[in-house]
Design a protein around this motif. Sequence first.
Motif, short mmCIF file in Angstrom:
data_model
loop_
_atom_site.label_atom_id
_atom_site.label_comp_id
_atom_site.label_asym_id
_atom_site.label_seq_id
_atom_site.Cartn_x
_atom_site.Cartn_y
_atom_site.Cartn_z
N GLU A 32 0.82 -1.21 0.00
CA GLU A 32 0.00 0.00 0.00
C GLU A 32 0.85 1.26 0.00
O GLU A 32 1.68 1.45 0.87
CB GLU A 32 -0.93 0.00 1.21
CG GLU A 32 -1.95 -1.12 1.15
CD GLU A 32 -2.90 -1.11 2.33
OE1 GLU A 32 -3.00 -0.06 3.00
OE2 GLU A 32 -3.53 -2.13 2.57
N GLN A 37 -3.49 6.87 -2.62
CA GLN A 37 -4.89 6.66 -2.25
C GLN A 37 -5.79 7.83 -2.64
O GLN A 37 -7.00 7.66 -2.76
CB GLN A 37 -5.01 6.36 -0.75
CG GLN A 37 -4.31 5.08 -0.35
CD GLN A 37 -4.71 3.90 -1.24
OE1 GLN A 37 -5.88 3.55 -1.33
NE2 GLN A 37 -3.73 3.30 -1.91
N THR A 130 -4.05 1.44 -6.99
CA THR A 130 -4.07 0.33 -6.04
C THR A 130 -3.19 -0.80 -6.55
O THR A 130 -2.84 -0.85 -7.73
CB THR A 130 -5.49 -0.18 -5.79
OG1 THR A 130 -6.07 -0.59 -7.03
CG2 THR A 130 -6.36 0.92 -5.16
#
Length: 160
Positions: A32, A37, A130
Amino acid sequence: MCDSLDNIDVEVGARAVVPAGTIIDDTLGLLEFDAFQRIDLSAEFENQGVTKDDVDAVHLVHFTLRVESPADGSLDFLRSASFFAETEGQPRVLIAKLDEVPRGARELSMDVIEGVDLKPYVVAPSMRITTEARVGGRPDEETTVAADVLLDVDIAVPGC
């Protein structure tokens, strides 16, 4: 003549910290990158004197992963990785991947998926990048991985 005048390069970068593996926890979920994001390129466009309304098309030029630390770290904990662009109201789209990570690699150039126009994602209020990664466990030491993305943004220029 207008080919080089109506394109700008936009760089987007992010970092992920992968914790060291333990006896109890030897698997890694998603890789991540927090900065991926919520990507909003409005300020970058403003610096270039354009708005999202001026965007004709956006294409990924390159996508790299690089170990920043530790100094002797590698990406050996990764087996493969795929990256996707996402935004509200659009389908999730594959933008870059690497089917097999070479052992000992500290830096990787991902295979860019040709022909993907990211305009609907870039002109949205925000987009996300992602990751889906196949892993072989966590690294021996906490590892910081940087991701660098270069986008080619084709903008509308009157007369071109």
